[in-house]
Design an enzyme around this catalytic site. Structure first.
Site, PDB file in Angstrom:
ATOM      1  N   GLY A  32       0.818  -1.213   0.000  1.00  0.00           N
ATOM      2  CA  GLY A  32       0.000   0.000   0.000  1.00  0.00           C
ATOM      3  C   GLY A  32       0.852   1.263   0.000  1.00  0.00           C
ATOM      4  N   GLY A  97      -1.031   1.877  12.432  1.00  0.00           N
ATOM      5  CA  GLY A  97      -1.372   3.194  11.904  1.00  0.00           C
ATOM      6  C   GLY A  97      -2.733   3.208  11.253  1.00  0.00           C
ATOM      7  N   HIS A 154      -7.505  15.565   2.509  1.00  0.00           N
ATOM      8  CA  HIS A 154      -6.709  14.389   2.129  1.00  0.00           C
ATOM      9  C   HIS A 154      -6.818  14.100   0.630  1.00  0.00           C
ATOM     10  CE1 HIS A 154      -6.619  13.575   6.469  1.00  0.00           C
ATOM     11  NE2 HIS A 154      -5.597  12.771   6.207  1.00  0.00           N
ATOM     12  N   LYS A 158      -8.336   8.109  -0.069  1.00  0.00           N
ATOM     13  CA  LYS A 158      -8.449   7.753   1.350  1.00  0.00           C
ATOM     14  C   LYS A 158      -9.747   6.985   1.571  1.00  0.00           C
ATOM     15  CE  LYS A 158      -8.320   9.682   6.016  1.00  0.00           C
ATOM     16  NZ  LYS A 158      -7.671   8.454   6.501  1.00  0.00           N
ATOM     17  N   GLY A 164      -8.877   9.642  10.982  1.00  0.00           N
ATOM     18  CA  GLY A 164      -8.660   9.237  12.369  1.00  0.00           C
ATOM     19  C   GLY A 164      -8.048  10.375  13.184  1.00  0.00           C
TER      20      GLY A 164
HETATM   21  N1  LIG Z   1      -1.367   6.674  11.459  1.00  0.00           N
HETATM   22  C1  LIG Z   1      -0.821   7.336  10.440  1.00  0.00           C
HETATM   23  O1  LIG Z   1       0.122   8.132  10.620  1.00  0.00           O
HETATM   24  C2  LIG Z   1      -1.351   7.108   9.074  1.00  0.00           C
HETATM   25  C3  LIG Z   1      -2.409   6.268   8.914  1.00  0.00           C
HETATM   26  N2  LIG Z   1      -2.862   5.979   7.661  1.00  0.00           N
HETATM   27  C4  LIG Z   1      -3.917   4.972   7.595  1.00  0.00           C
HETATM   28  O2  LIG Z   1      -3.312   3.747   7.175  1.00  0.00           O
HETATM   29  C5  LIG Z   1      -4.267   2.967   6.453  1.00  0.00           C
HETATM   30  C6  LIG Z   1      -3.681   2.608   5.096  1.00  0.00           C
HETATM   31  O3  LIG Z   1      -3.514   3.768   4.327  1.00  0.00           O
HETATM   32  P1  LIG Z   1      -2.873   3.677   2.856  1.00  0.00           P
HETATM   33  O4  LIG Z   1      -1.520   3.056   2.927  1.00  0.00           O
HETATM   34  O5  LIG Z   1      -3.034   5.009   2.265  1.00  0.00           O
HETATM   35  O6  LIG Z   1      -3.888   2.669   2.166  1.00  0.00           O
HETATM   36  P2  LIG Z   1      -3.604   1.688   0.907  1.00  0.00           P
HETATM   37  O7  LIG Z   1      -4.952   1.307   0.391  1.00  0.00           O
HETATM   38  O8  LIG Z   1      -2.642   2.324  -0.036  1.00  0.00           O
HETATM   39  O9  LIG Z   1      -2.871   0.429   1.557  1.00  0.00           O
HETATM   40  C7  LIG Z   1      -3.519  -0.555   2.287  1.00  0.00           C
HETATM   41  C8  LIG Z   1      -2.868  -1.875   1.906  1.00  0.00           C
HETATM   42  O10 LIG Z   1      -3.355  -2.882   2.775  1.00  0.00           O
HETATM   43  C9  LIG Z   1      -3.529  -4.055   1.993  1.00  0.00           C
HETATM   44  N3  LIG Z   1      -4.405  -5.000   2.683  1.00  0.00           N
HETATM   45  C10 LIG Z   1      -5.755  -5.079   2.661  1.00  0.00           C
HETATM   46  N4  LIG Z   1      -6.166  -6.102   3.433  1.00  0.00           N
HETATM   47  C11 LIG Z   1      -5.056  -6.671   3.966  1.00  0.00           C
HETATM   48  C12 LIG Z   1      -4.827  -7.743   4.850  1.00  0.00           C
HETATM   49  N5  LIG Z   1      -5.842  -8.465   5.357  1.00  0.00           N
HETATM   50  N6  LIG Z   1      -3.548  -8.051   5.192  1.00  0.00           N
HETATM   51  C13 LIG Z   1      -2.518  -7.340   4.693  1.00  0.00           C
HETATM   52  N7  LIG Z   1      -2.678  -6.306   3.846  1.00  0.00           N
HETATM   53  C14 LIG Z   1      -3.926  -5.973   3.490  1.00  0.00           C
HETATM   54  C15 LIG Z   1      -4.069  -3.529   0.681  1.00  0.00           C
HETATM   55  O11 LIG Z   1      -3.961  -4.491  -0.358  1.00  0.00           O
HETATM   56  C16 LIG Z   1      -3.186  -2.314   0.480  1.00  0.00           C
HETATM   57  O12 LIG Z   1      -1.992  -2.646  -0.206  1.00  0.00           O
HETATM   58  C17 LIG Z   1      -5.534   3.815   6.413  1.00  0.00           C
HETATM   59  O13 LIG Z   1      -6.384   3.457   7.475  1.00  0.00           O
HETATM   60  C18 LIG Z   1      -5.005   5.232   6.612  1.00  0.00           C
HETATM   61  O14 LIG Z   1      -5.967   6.105   7.126  1.00  0.00           O
HETATM   62  C19 LIG Z   1      -2.310   6.536   6.553  1.00  0.00           C
HETATM   63  C20 LIG Z   1      -1.297   7.420   6.668  1.00  0.00           C
HETATM   64  C21 LIG Z   1      -0.712   7.780   7.939  1.00  0.00           C
HETATM   65  O1  LIG Z   2      -5.305   7.891   4.920  1.00  0.00           O
HETATM   66  C1  LIG Z   2      -4.388   8.753   5.077  1.00  0.00           C
HETATM   67  O2  LIG Z   2      -3.733   9.195   4.143  1.00  0.00           O
HETATM   68  C2  LIG Z   2      -4.120   9.241   6.437  1.00  0.00           C
HETATM   69  N1  LIG Z   2      -4.737   8.683   7.432  1.00  0.00           N
HETATM   70  C3  LIG Z   2      -4.591   9.008   8.809  1.00  0.00           C
HETATM   71  C4  LIG Z   2      -5.886   9.561   9.346  1.00  0.00           C
HETATM   72  O3  LIG Z   2      -6.967   9.123   8.940  1.00  0.00           O
HETATM   73  O4  LIG Z   2      -5.826  10.430  10.224  1.00  0.00           O
HETATM   74  C5  LIG Z   2      -3.383   9.864   9.066  1.00  0.00           C
HETATM   75  C6  LIG Z   2      -3.115  10.887   8.021  1.00  0.00           C
HETATM   76  O5  LIG Z   2      -4.095  11.867   8.096  1.00  0.00           O
HETATM   77  C7  LIG Z   2      -3.073  10.255   6.639  1.00  0.00           C
END
Ligand SMILES: NC(=O)C1=CN([C@@H]2O[C@H](COP(=O)(O)OP(=O)(O)OC[C@H]3O[C@@H](n4cnc5c(N)ncnc54)[C@H](O)[C@@H]3O)[C@@H](O)[C@H]2O)C=CC1
Ligand SMILES: O=C(O)C1=N[C@H](C(=O)O)C[C@H](O)C1
Length: 268
Positions: A32, A97, A154, A158, A164
């Site tokens: 991802g 995350g 965003h 997303k 979150g």
């Molecule tokens: N806490 C933080 O700082 C941040 C949190 N996020 C969150 O992280 C999450 C992912 O965001 P992105 O990377 O943008 O999404 P994305 O859609 O690009 O990546 C998610 C990945 O998880 C994979 N996936 C789905 N089901 C799975 C499973 N059962 N096992 C393993 N892999 C699986 C998908 O195939 C995909 O490659 C979202 O909830 C987003 O809001 C995103 C950015 C920063």
């Molecule tokens: O999906 C994202 O891109 C992000 N997700 C997190 C959120 O939902 O707060 C963190 C950041 O905003 C990026």
């Protein structure tokens, strides 16, 4: 089903200086947007060893078979709970995350951890240091302003809204307002279209923008008589989340139980 085994760390399986052993790390959601960045960051860190990369359709058991001590999860809100359960059952620390955690889900994770006193799980809505600081500044400022609203902005792929981070910021602001005895933000408006005033998170309005060209951004707007304060954070690149992710990977083994947010790891 298969799991991609990570390429060997360029420094081998022990620390180059002969110090502490490397921490073996598995990444869930490895293909991802975030997972790709985490794979690069773990691979580049001299004290970490990337031992497993798992994405949808791969075999989760291989994370345990590869000897991961810490798993980093950036997957989806609808699968993350199963992943955490698996890791706890297999005595693997989790750095999460993925978004979508409410009080009920956090309580469920805490209950899973009870019989596992040595396992740590950190669930952080945002690993960006600036975003964590923004949340803290908003919490501090909230009591001085009758009105607070949040705008999160965003990229259009997303999966969830509001973010979150926005939900957590709103809850922190709401708690600070309650503690200060503030009444509801003044608002005499009657919506002529549903949703025009955003989502209501414990009395704080949260608005979500999805726009091509954006990554992850948030504004907290506060208003008092004759003045406003705007706090804004921008992640222009997902590299912005990596120092926080790596910090959590290094710290989680020393923090058994459930930790929400990385504030404590930053000394905040
Ligand atoms: N806490 C933080 O700082 C941040 C949190 N996020 C969150 O992280 C999450 C992912 O965001 P992105 O990377 O943008 O999404 P994305 O859609 O690009 O990546 C998610 C990945 O998880 C994979 N996936 C789905 N089901 C799975 C499973 N059962 N096992 C393993 N892999 C699986 C998908 O195939 C995909 O490659 C979202 O909830 C987003 O809001 C995103 C950015 C920063
Ligand atoms: O999906 C994202 O891109 C992000 N997700 C997190 C959120 O939902 O707060 C963190 C950041 O905003 C990026």
């Amino acid at each position: 089903m298969t799991t991609s085994s990570a390429a060997p760390d360029q420094h081998g399986s022990t620390a180059p200086t002969g110090g502490a052993p490397l921490i073996p790390v598995g990444v869930l959601g490895a293909r991802g947007r975030m997972g790709t960045e985490v794979v690069k960051a773990v691979h580049a860190a001299e004290d970490l060893e990337l031992v497993a990369m798992v994405d949808a359709g791969d075999w989760l058991f291989d994370v345990a078979n590869a000897g991961a001590q810490v798993v980093v999860d950036f997957t989806r809100p609808d699968v993350v709970m199963d992943n955490i359960r698996f890791c706890i059952d297999n005595n693997i620390h989790c750095v999460v995350g993925t978004t979508g955690f409410d009080d009920e889900k956090l309580a469920t994770v805490a209950a899973w951890l009870e019989p596992k006193p040595d396992v740590g799980v950190v669930i952080a809505p945002n690993f960006g240091i600036g975003a964590v600081l923004l949340m803290r500044f908003a919490q501090e400022a909230a009591r001085f302003f009758p009105s607070t609203e949040i705008v999160e902005l965003h990229h259009p792929n997303k999966v969830d809204a509001p973010s979150g981070t926005a939900v957590r910021t709103a809850r922190l602001v709401a708690a600070a307002r309650r503690a200060a005895g503030l009444p509801a933000s003044p608002d005499a408006t009657t919506d002529s279209l549903p949703g025009a005033r955003g989502a209501d998170v414990e009395g704080v309005a949260v608005h979500a923008v999805r726009l091509t060209g954006l990554v992850a951004h948030q504004e907290v707007l506060m208003g008092a008589a004759g003045e406003t304060l705007t706090l804004r954070h921008d992640s222009y690149d997902r590299a912005s989340f990596m120092p926080g992710v790596l910090l959590a990977v290094r710290e989680i083994g020393r923090h058994p139980g459930l930790t929400v947010g990385i504030e404590g790891f930053l000394g905040l």
